[in-house]
Design an enzyme around this catalytic site. Structure first.
Site, PDB file in Angstrom:
ATOM      1  N   GLU A 175      91.985 121.670  66.000  1.00 33.98           N
ATOM      2  CA  GLU A 175      92.357 123.194  66.880  1.00 33.98           C
ATOM      3  C   GLU A 175      90.658 124.146  66.921  1.00 33.98           C
ATOM      4  O   GLU A 175      90.882 124.714  66.619  1.00 33.98           O
ATOM      5  CB  GLU A 175      93.250 124.147  65.313  1.00 33.98           C
ATOM      6  CG  GLU A 175      94.080 123.961  64.755  1.00 33.98           C
ATOM      7  CD  GLU A 175      94.969 124.498  63.856  1.00 33.98           C
ATOM      8  OE1 GLU A 175      93.820 125.263  62.928  1.00 33.98           O
ATOM      9  OE2 GLU A 175      95.700 124.720  63.446  1.00 33.98           O
ATOM     10  N   GLU A 377     101.025 119.297  63.181  1.00 32.62           N
ATOM     11  CA  GLU A 377     100.948 119.592  61.589  1.00 32.62           C
ATOM     12  C   GLU A 377     102.070 121.023  61.660  1.00 32.62           C
ATOM     13  O   GLU A 377     102.167 121.284  63.193  1.00 32.62           O
ATOM     14  CB  GLU A 377      99.894 121.317  62.209  1.00 32.62           C
ATOM     15  CG  GLU A 377      98.747 120.063  61.254  1.00 32.62           C
ATOM     16  CD  GLU A 377      96.804 120.883  60.731  1.00 32.62           C
ATOM     17  OE1 GLU A 377      97.486 122.399  60.500  1.00 32.62           O
ATOM     18  OE2 GLU A 377      95.904 120.949  60.989  1.00 32.62           O
TER      19      GLU A 377
END
Ligand code: BG6
Length: 483
Positions: A175, A377
């Site tokens: 991320e 995810e």
């Protein structure tokens, strides 16, 4: 059948939230080891030393460090093709600055990779998932300092070389775009400005974040090139926290605001990592933030251009809306919230559930970049109840999780039918782990229940939830049977 043969079904974790064993095997403290537990309404604290009376849940986490054999066997039983995990930088270089790696840390991951391969599971390794050696925060203020690039590359060279025949899939930074937000100061960039204590309200210097991100872009681009030199078969990806936003209304002002927010939060980082150059709108972002362009050294632009990633991976949990009307009701979300969407329901943590948004997002990403995409995810954080069947067997009925996952897998299937080149899917927190945002164990994502509470009290025994058997059949039928 929609999902291609060889589709990578599996689950995902991160070392700092899963492993525990925080001071064993020569490991040093990472940033996550300095964070206390919190709740949805009570923020985690970041402390520079371990304070009496506070609790640090990542120290024990799910204790994968001592349960890896059993956990990997459970993944094998579910039929996983891939397991996304991270290497904890501080197991390999405890302070980040050693010239020789810690052999005990390297050996631990050898064992993990060997156990995975014995189960027919391919590892997918995040090199840096919110686990910067805390010593690098204290000495350099994390990625704000350019010297982090070489330290990161030393770490990459060590693990690429050691595991060149055991790992094929790598992600350079988890991320990376969380550095575009105030919340990402400490977690993503290891930046801890004087006065920060509350994780959700960190002292922010956007200029440092823009600079820190530039250092991460160069580090990522050099890592991609290095990895390909060490093993040309490596597949190295970026990882973006995809923040799907819709305009709340068709008011053109909302449309433009939404477009700019998507550029800023999602595309700014991915454009650099996938296309190899800062996008045209970067100057607009810097201007809006009131910051200067990041300082670059000669050669940086060439590095970015040469080190583009092989695939695009991302996390997707929820969506939000953008409104130019500040009076609109707000909802929470992964890393960032937004205006409430009247068509969506939310989880207990206020994250709006939006399976169609995953199809939309997959098309957005693939349409923009035209490289293979992977969902690394996705999942539902929920309270689970451990019950006993009549014969005493522990059972966890989690129809809400099955329903969430079923809808999202259907959305992926639709995107594949749309023509998106989708490589795989790793459900987040496949075995219960500590939440990144709140530090709770009680916010559970897993197919497997870990018997431990928010203060790491419990037997740490593993129990299969109903969703375990459901996912087993999803994988066995390559996504055909979602019943
Ligand atoms: C992502 C992170 O933002 O979301 C994970 O990469 C994190 O580390 C996941 O755990 C879910 O968020 P949370 O706050 O529920 O743990």
């Amino acid at each position: 059948m929609s999902f291609p043969a060889g589709f990578l079904w599996g689950g995902a974790t991160a070392a700092n939230q899963f492993e525990g064993g925080w001071n064993e095997g020569g490991k040093g403290p990472s940033g996550a080891d300095m964070m206390t537990n919190g709740t949805h309404t009570n923020p985690r604290l970041i402390t520079t030393t371990w304070e009496d009376g506070l609790y640090y849940p990542n120290h024990v986490a799910s204790d994968f460090y001592h349960h890896h054999t059993e956990d990997i066997a459970l993944m094998g039983e579910m039929g996983f093709k891939v397991f996304r995990m991270s290497i904890n930088w501080t197991r390999i270089f405890p302070t980040g600055e050693e010239t020789e790696p810690n052999e005990e840390g390297l050996a631990f991951y050898d064992t993990v990779f060997d156990e995975l391969h014995a189960q027919g599971i391919e590892p997918l390794v995040t090199i840096s998932h919110y686990e910067l050696p805390f010593a690098l925060t204290q000495k350099y203020n994390g990625w704000a300092d350019r010297r982090l690039i070489d330290l990161y590359l030393r770490y990459c060279e060590t693990i690429f070389t050691r595991y060149r025949n055991k790992v094929t899939y790598w992600l350079t930074f988890n991320e990376i775009n969380c550095g575009m937000m105030q919340l990402g100061n400490f977690m993503g960039l290891g930046i801890l400005n004087e006065g920060t204590r509350d994780f959700t309200n960190q002292v922010d210097d956007p200029q440092l974040r823009i600079q820190g991100l530039h250092h991460q872009f160069v580090a990522s681009a050099r890592a991609v090139q290095l990895g390909h030199r060490i093993n040309p078969n490596f597949k190295i990806g970026c990882m973006i926290a995809y923040m799907t936003f819709y305009p709340l209304t068709c008011n053109p002002a909302d449309i433009v605001a939404c477009q700019q927010q998507m550029d800023e939060l999602n595309n700014y980082c991915a454009d650099v990592q996938v296309r190899g150059a800062y996008p045209y709108y970067a100057e607009r972002v810097w201007k809006r933030w009131g910051v200067d362009a990041p300082q670059m050294q000669p050669g940086d632009k060439d590095e970015l251009a040469r080190g583009t990633v092989d695939f695009y991976s991302f996390s997707y949990y929820q969506s939000n809306c953008v409104s130019t009307d500040p009076a609109q009701a707000q909802s929470s979300g992964n890393l960032i919230g937004g205006a409430k969407n009247p068509y969506l329901k939310a989880s207990d943590w206020g994250w709006q559930i939006d399976p169609d948004g995953l199809r939309y997002t997959l098309n957005e990403i693939y349409g923009r970049y035209q490289i293979p995409v992977m969902v690394v995810e996705n999942g539902l954080g929920a309270f689970d109840t451990l019950e006993r069947a009549d014969n005493g067997t522990p059972v966890i009925h989690d129809p809400y999780r099955i329903d969430y996952l079923r809808q999202h897998i259907k959305a992926m299937e639709a995107a594949v039918e749309d023509g998106v080149d989708l490589m795989g899917y790793t459900m987040w927190g496949c075995i219960d782990l500590v939440s990144a945002s709140t530090g709770e164990m009680g916010k559970r994502y897993g197919f497997v229940y870990v018997d431990a509470d928010d203060r790491s009290q419990g037997s740490f025994e593993r129990y299969r939830k109903d969703s375990f058997y459901w996912y087993q059949q999803v994988i066995a039928t390559n996504g055909e049977n979602l019943a």
